[in-house]
Design an enzyme around this catalytic site. Structure first.
Site, PDB file in Angstrom:
ATOM      1  N   GLY A 228       0.826  -1.204   0.000  1.00 37.89           N
ATOM      2  CA  GLY A 228       0.000   0.000   0.000  1.00 37.89           C
ATOM      3  C   GLY A 228       0.860   1.253   0.000  1.00 37.89           C
ATOM      4  O   GLY A 228       1.809   1.374  -0.778  1.00 37.89           O
ATOM      5  N   GLY A 231       4.774   1.212  -0.124  1.00 40.13           N
ATOM      6  CA  GLY A 231       5.578   0.801  -1.269  1.00 40.13           C
ATOM      7  C   GLY A 231       5.520  -0.694  -1.493  1.00 40.13           C
ATOM      8  O   GLY A 231       4.444  -1.291  -1.419  1.00 40.13           O
ATOM      9  N   GLY A 257      -2.416  -2.420  -7.062  1.00 39.24           N
ATOM     10  CA  GLY A 257      -1.607  -3.645  -7.094  1.00 39.24           C
ATOM     11  C   GLY A 257      -1.450  -4.173  -8.513  1.00 39.24           C
ATOM     12  O   GLY A 257      -0.376  -4.647  -8.905  1.00 39.24           O
ATOM     13  N   ASP A 258      -2.520  -4.085  -9.294  1.00 38.78           N
ATOM     14  CA  ASP A 258      -2.465  -4.557 -10.689  1.00 38.78           C
ATOM     15  C   ASP A 258      -1.468  -3.717 -11.486  1.00 38.78           C
ATOM     16  O   ASP A 258      -0.694  -4.239 -12.302  1.00 38.78           O
ATOM     17  CB  ASP A 258      -3.838  -4.442 -11.356  1.00 38.78           C
TER      18      ASP A 258
HETATM   19  O1  LIG Z   1     -12.334 -10.423  -6.853  1.00 40.61           O
HETATM   20  P1  LIG Z   1     -10.943 -10.108  -7.354  1.00 40.61           P
HETATM   21  O2  LIG Z   1     -10.723 -10.675  -8.724  1.00 40.61           O
HETATM   22  O3  LIG Z   1      -9.882 -10.479  -6.381  1.00 40.61           O
HETATM   23  O4  LIG Z   1     -10.833  -8.533  -7.458  1.00 40.61           O
HETATM   24  C1  LIG Z   1     -11.602  -7.837  -8.400  1.00 40.61           C
HETATM   25  C2  LIG Z   1     -11.170  -6.401  -8.397  1.00 40.61           C
HETATM   26  O5  LIG Z   1     -11.348  -5.788  -7.116  1.00 40.61           O
HETATM   27  O6  LIG Z   1      -9.784  -6.344  -8.706  1.00 40.61           O
HETATM   28  C3  LIG Z   1      -9.501  -5.171  -9.447  1.00 40.61           C
HETATM   29  C4  LIG Z   1      -8.587  -4.299  -8.657  1.00 40.61           C
HETATM   30  O7  LIG Z   1      -7.430  -4.976  -8.297  1.00 40.61           O
HETATM   31  C5  LIG Z   1     -10.823  -4.517  -9.774  1.00 40.61           C
HETATM   32  O8  LIG Z   1     -10.847  -4.124 -11.116  1.00 40.61           O
HETATM   33  C6  LIG Z   1     -11.846  -5.581  -9.474  1.00 40.61           C
HETATM   34  O9  LIG Z   1     -13.100  -5.063  -9.082  1.00 40.61           O
END
Ligand SMILES: O=P(O)(O)OC[C@@]1(O)O[C@H](CO)[C@@H](O)[C@@H]1O
Length: 313
Positions: A228, A231, A257-258
């Site tokens: 977060g 870092g 994170g993505d």
């Molecule tokens: O239910 P998951 O797949 O763990 O998380 C889904 C999600 O929170 O992940 C993304 C943000 O990281 C958003 O686009 C999406 O809504």
């Protein structure tokens, strides 16, 4: 070429409040936005915006309203036709950047649909350098789904198989770490603590490192542990590094994170060393947190401030 899989995409609805969320009260929103979300789609959007070739595999019904948002997202999508509809996830953000997230389970996939997704990932992985498996698993696929995909891709591609990064949590992550031998995992500190079954003090890099070393390199090639606003840490066979983000104005933490994972994969694809991969990961994560909703950062969104990288071992 980079390929992502989003087994459980989501139409991300973000409600922006002019004041902190009051649970149990009626509040008027300042504005809303909708993004084609899901972790692999978010990774693909950031990678595509950076000019790298990327394909995003996802299960999607032909008439799903999600498709309109996906078309607006400017990613190359490989749709696997299914019957169920994409879930809608809700994020609520306030002016201080405090983000509240409600995630739904997603559409159940039939056994035939599950097989079709596996086949689509194997087909898309021809010539790929990285395969990113990201997000929760929808009902019907089984907790070992990512293990199944990894085995199928490695069996089909042999020595030309892409490196495989996995960003998931809970039993899906446990299965991958037990049986998938991924090249990279990207847990946050809570997900890592749950995986290993010990408490982690996210403010203490040595505490995170100690826990990650139980996995790296014995079970996974490397771990990018996001922390977060503190870092991230990168733990690899050849060493471990920590990086702190530059100061930013947090707007929405959804997708940070993505974007960190996208930054890592971008830097790795371009031949950067581990320290530079971590630096770009942290810059991308910070950029995503400074953008509204699930908006994925483009290179122009990256913060200009310094991102110091420290070697830990
Ligand atoms: O239910 P998951 O797949 O763990 O998380 C889904 C999600 O929170 O992940 C993304 C943000 O990281 C958003 O686009 C999406 O809504």
């Amino acid at each position: 070429m980079i390929v992502t899989l989003t087994a459980n995409p989501s139409l991300d609805r973000t409600v922006m409040l002019p004041a902190p969320l009051q649970v149990g009260d009626v509040q008027s929103a300042a504005s809303t936005r909708e993004d084609a979300g899901g972790k692999g789609i978010n990774v693909a959007r950031a990678i595509t915006a950076a000019g790298e070739e990327c394909a995003a595999v996802l299960p999607l019904a032909p008439d799903d309203p999600y498709d309109a948002a996906l078309r607006a997202a400017d990613v190359v999508a490989r749709r696997v036709a299914i019957r169920g509809n994409v879930r809608a996830n809700i994020a609520i953000t306030d002016p201080a950047g405090v983000t509240t997230k409600l995630n739904l389970p997603g559409a159940r996939l039939s056994p035939d649909e599950v097989s079709a997704v596996v086949d689509a990932v194997v087909a898309a992985s021809v010539g790929a350098r990285w395969l990113v498996l990201a997000g929760s698993l929808p009902p019907g696929v089984g907790e070992d789904f990512y293990v199944r995909i990894i085995a199928a891709v490695r069996a089909a591609r042999g020595a030309d198989a892409p490196l495989i990064a996995v960003d998931t949590s809970g039993s899906a992550l446990a299965a991958v770490v037990a049986d998938g031998a991924p090249d990279l995992i990207k847990p946050n500190d809570d997900e890592l603590a749950e995986l290993v079954g010990v408490a982690i003090d996210g403010s203490d890099p040595q505490s995170v490192l100690h826990v990650a070393r139980a996995l790296v390199p014995a079970r996974v090639g490397a771990a990018l542990v996001t922390l977060g606003s503190r870092g991230a840490l990168l733990v690899a066979a050849e060493g471990a590094w920590a990086a702190a983000p530059p100061p930013i104005q947090v707007v929405s933490t959804v997708g940070a994170g993505d974007s960190s994972l996208a930054g890592y994969v971008l830097a790795a694809t371009r031949g950067a060393d581990q320290g530079e991969r971590l630096r770009l990961a942290v810059r991308y994560g910070a950029a995503a947190a400074s953008l509204p909703g699930t908006k994925a950062p483009a290179p122009a969104d990256l913060p200009t401030g310094d991102v110091p990288v420290t070697r830990l071992d």
